[in-house]
Write a protein that holds these residues in place. Structure first.
Motif, PDB file in Angstrom:
ATOM      1  N   UNK A 322       0.680  -1.198  -0.112  1.00 31.11           N
ATOM      2  CA  UNK A 322       0.117  -0.092  -0.099  1.00 31.11           C
ATOM      3  C   UNK A 322       0.910   1.293   0.087  1.00 31.11           C
ATOM      4  N   UNK A 323       1.204   1.882   1.064  1.00 34.95           N
ATOM      5  CA  UNK A 323       1.965   3.091   1.391  1.00 34.95           C
ATOM      6  C   UNK A 323       3.381   3.079   0.361  1.00 34.95           C
ATOM      7  N   UNK A 324       3.977   2.105  -0.006  1.00 40.67           N
ATOM      8  CA  UNK A 324       4.995   2.338  -0.889  1.00 40.67           C
ATOM      9  C   UNK A 324       4.509   3.019  -2.251  1.00 40.67           C
ATOM     10  N   UNK A 325       3.314   2.408  -2.711  1.00 44.23           N
ATOM     11  CA  UNK A 325       2.699   3.200  -3.868  1.00 44.23           C
ATOM     12  C   UNK A 325       2.578   4.719  -3.884  1.00 44.23           C
ATOM     13  N   UNK A 326       2.316   5.116  -2.633  1.00 43.81           N
ATOM     14  CA  UNK A 326       1.751   6.439  -2.676  1.00 43.81           C
ATOM     15  C   UNK A 326       2.788   7.401  -3.088  1.00 43.81           C
ATOM     16  N   UNK A 327       4.060   7.301  -2.508  1.00 50.76           N
ATOM     17  CA  UNK A 327       5.091   8.135  -2.995  1.00 50.76           C
ATOM     18  C   UNK A 327       6.141   7.453  -4.390  1.00 50.76           C
ATOM     19  N   UNK A 328       5.773   6.288  -4.713  1.00 54.16           N
ATOM     20  CA  UNK A 328       6.473   5.677  -5.765  1.00 54.16           C
ATOM     21  C   UNK A 328       5.591   5.179  -6.776  1.00 54.16           C
ATOM     22  N   UNK A 329       5.019   5.806  -7.800  1.00 55.51           N
ATOM     23  CA  UNK A 329       4.119   5.468  -8.854  1.00 55.51           C
ATOM     24  C   UNK A 329       4.732   4.247  -9.664  1.00 55.51           C
ATOM     25  N   UNK A 330       6.068   4.453  -9.752  1.00 54.24           N
ATOM     26  CA  UNK A 330       6.516   3.307 -10.490  1.00 54.24           C
ATOM     27  C   UNK A 330       7.440   2.431  -9.548  1.00 54.24           C
ATOM     28  N   UNK A 331       6.509   2.098  -8.824  1.00 51.55           N
ATOM     29  CA  UNK A 331       7.240   1.132  -7.700  1.00 51.55           C
ATOM     30  C   UNK A 331       7.702  -0.070  -8.039  1.00 51.55           C
ATOM     31  N   UNK A 332       6.978  -0.828  -8.919  1.00 47.23           N
ATOM     32  CA  UNK A 332       7.381  -1.996  -9.403  1.00 47.23           C
ATOM     33  C   UNK A 332       8.780  -1.764 -10.007  1.00 47.23           C
ATOM     34  N   UNK A 333       8.820  -0.979 -10.997  1.00 47.98           N
ATOM     35  CA  UNK A 333      10.066  -0.856 -11.629  1.00 47.98           C
ATOM     36  C   UNK A 333      11.259  -0.576 -10.763  1.00 47.98           C
ATOM     37  N   UNK A 334      10.911   0.306  -9.672  1.00 45.34           N
ATOM     38  CA  UNK A 334      12.013   0.641  -8.650  1.00 45.34           C
ATOM     39  C   UNK A 334      12.625  -0.700  -8.066  1.00 45.34           C
ATOM     40  N   UNK A 335      11.644  -1.445  -7.536  1.00 48.32           N
ATOM     41  CA  UNK A 335      12.030  -2.624  -7.142  1.00 48.32           C
ATOM     42  C   UNK A 335      12.750  -3.628  -7.930  1.00 48.32           C
ATOM     43  N   UNK A 336      12.269  -3.643  -9.194  1.00 48.58           N
ATOM     44  CA  UNK A 336      12.836  -4.689 -10.063  1.00 48.58           C
ATOM     45  C   UNK A 336      14.530  -4.156 -10.372  1.00 48.58           C
ATOM     46  N   UNK A 337      14.647  -2.718 -10.304  1.00 53.63           N
ATOM     47  CA  UNK A 337      16.180  -2.329 -10.815  1.00 53.63           C
ATOM     48  C   UNK A 337      16.710  -2.005  -9.507  1.00 53.63           C
ATOM     49  N   UNK A 338      16.280  -2.425  -8.414  1.00 54.68           N
ATOM     50  CA  UNK A 338      16.931  -1.984  -7.073  1.00 54.68           C
ATOM     51  C   UNK A 338      17.111  -0.430  -6.858  1.00 54.68           C
ATOM     52  N   UNK A 339      16.182   0.288  -7.045  1.00 54.31           N
ATOM     53  CA  UNK A 339      16.421   1.771  -7.037  1.00 54.31           C
ATOM     54  C   UNK A 339      15.732   2.163  -5.822  1.00 54.31           C
TER      55      UNK A 339
END
Length: 378
Positions: A322-339
C-alpha cells in the motif's frame, strides 16, 4: 532483480504482468465524491502494478465513513470511474473495484438526512474514527456516532445493493470487484462474535454470523462471475474497535471452507500487525490454507525482500503493498531495478483536495532528471 515477484500470474482469465498488487488505500480526494481527471491520473500513474485494487468505494450514501471518497451509486460516479478504468487500461494496467460499506464506523454528517449509522448492533465503536465534519463543519477525524441495528429486511436489501454496485463497476470498465469484508467494517462487524449480539438468522452461531457476507458473495458472483469477484478479510483483526471472541479461529477456518466452495478470483488477507494487532495464532495460516486452495493475496508491511520470500516459500500467490505506492508511482520498476524508494508525506495521506501528495510524486527517472536540471541551473 529477477524473482517470482516480477513474474506473470494468471488470475483466472486475467493475465497479470507481475505479482505485486497495489493495495486499496483511502485517499479522500474526490471533492464531490465523483472520480475526476486527477483520480484517473493517480491510478494510471501506478498501472505498473500487476493488479490495482481501488480505494474503498462506498456502495451507497449510508455506506460512507470518510469524506471525499468517490462512490459507485450514481450515474455521475459510474461515468467518472469509466474514465479511471480507461486511463488505467490505456497505461497497460488492470484494476478491481473494492466495494465498501463501513457499517457503524460512520458519523451523522456523512449519512442520508444526517441519520444514524447502521451495523449489526446498536453498540458504538469507541476506539475508532471517521473522517467527517466536526461540530464546526470542518473536516477531520471524529468519533463515530451510536449506530442502530439493521433489520433483517435491510440486510437483504444490502445484499442487492452490493450486487448492483458490482454490476455497475464491471459496466464502468473494472476488471473485477473486491468485497471489503475486513478491518472492522460492516461484514467484519457481523462476523465478530464479541460484537454481533443479534438473535435473528444473522447472529449467534458461526454459520449465522457468516451468513451476510456469504449471501453477498453469492449474489455478486451470480451477477458478475466468480472469476471477477475477490474478497478481503482480516482474521483476528482488532481495527475499528473489534475484540477477541471465543470461537474466533473456528470462525475463520469455517470461512476458508466456505470460500473454497465458491472459488472466488482470490482471497485477500489484511494482516493487521502494522496496525497494532496481535500475531495470528500459530498454525492458523496452515489450517486456513488446508481448506482454501485458491489464489491468496496478503497485505501487511511487505517490502521487496519479504514479499519475494513469501512467494518462494509458497505461502502466498500475490503480494499487496500500500503505502510504498503513494510516493512511488513506479514502485514495481524501482524494486525490479533496486532503485531507492521515496518516502510519502503522512500529512497528505487524506487530502487536501488537489495534486499535492497525490499525483505530484515523480517516478525515479523523473526525480533524477529534475535533480540534474536543478544542478545545471543552480
Amino acid at each position: 532483480m529477477t524473482g517470482q515477484l516480477f513474474q506473470p500470474y494468471d488470475l483466472g482469465t486475467l493475465r497479470l504482468p507481475n505479482r505485486v498488487v497495489m493495495a486499496p488505500m483511502t485517499r479522500a480526494r474526490a471533492e464531490n465524491e465523483i472520480p475526476d481527471a486527477l483520480t484517473a491520473e493517480y491510478y494510471s500513474q501506478r498501472a505498473g502494478a500487476g493488479l490495482i485494487i481501488s480505494e474503498g468505494i462506498p456502495i451507497s450514501r449510508a455506506g460512507r465513513g470518510f469524506l471525499y471518497t468517490p462512490g459507485l451509486f450514481t450515474a455521475e460516479q459510474a461515468e467518472g470511474w469509466s474514465q479511471v478504468t480507461d486511463a488505467v487500461h490505456a497505461a497497460g494496467g488492470r484494476i478491481f473495484a473494492q466495494l465498501w460499506h463501513v457499517g457503524r464506523v460512520s458519523h451523522h454528517s456523512l449519512q442520508p438526512e444526517a441519520g444514524m449509522p447502521v451495523g449489526p448492533t446498536a453498540d458504538r465503536a469507541v476506539n475508532a474514527g471517521s473522517f467527517a465534519r466536526d461540530d464546526n463543519g470542518e473536516p477531520g477525524m471524529v468519533a463515530p456516532d451510536t449506530p442502530r441495528a439493521l433489520t433483517t429486511d435491510e440486510i437483504t436489501d444490502l445484499v442487492v445493493d452490493f450486487a448492483t454496485a458490482a454490476r455497475t463497476a464491471i459496466d464502468a470498465g473494472f476488471d473485477g470487484v473486491e468485497i471489503h469484508a475486513a478491518n472492522g467494517y460492516l461484514f467484519d462487524q457481523f462476523i465478530n462474535g464479541a460484537l454481533n449480539d443479534r438473535s435473528d438468522r444473522y447472529g449467534g452461531s458461526i454459520a449465522n454470523r457468516l451468513r451476510f457476507v456469504l449471501e453477498t458473495l453469492d449474489a455478486v458472483i451470480a451477477e458478475v462471475g466468480a472469476d471477477k469477484t475477490g474478497i478481503r478479510i482480516s482474521p483476528f483483526g482488532r481495527f475499528n474497535d473489534l475484540a477477541a471472541f471465543d470461537d474466533e479461529a473456528e470462525t475463520w477456518v469455517t470461512m476458508a471452507t466456505e470460500l473454497e466452495a465458491r472459488h472466488p478470483a482470490y482471497v485477500h488477507l489484511s494482516d493487521q500487525l502494522t496496525l497494532g494487532a496481535e500475531k495470528m495464532p500459530d498454525g492458523f495460516a496452515a489450517d486456513f490454507c488446508q481448506r482454501y486452495s485458491g489464489t491468496l493475496i496478503a497485505a501487511g508491511g511487505f517490502d521487496r525482500d519479504t514479499g519475494e520470500q513469501a512467494l518462494v516459500d509458497g505461502d502466498l500467490d500475490l503480494i499487496a503493498m500500500g503505502r510504498p505506492f503513494i510516493a512511488n508511482p513506479d514502485l514495481v520498476e524501482r524494486m525490479r531495478r533496486d532503485q531507492p524508494l521515496a518516502e510519502p508525506n503522512r500529512d497528505t495521506f487524506y487530502g487536501p483536495i488537489g495534486e499535492l501528495g497525490y499525483t505530484d510524486y515523480p517516478t525515479y527517472a523523473e526525480a533524477i532528471a529534475n535533480a540534474h536540471s536543478e544542478t545545471r541551473t543552480g
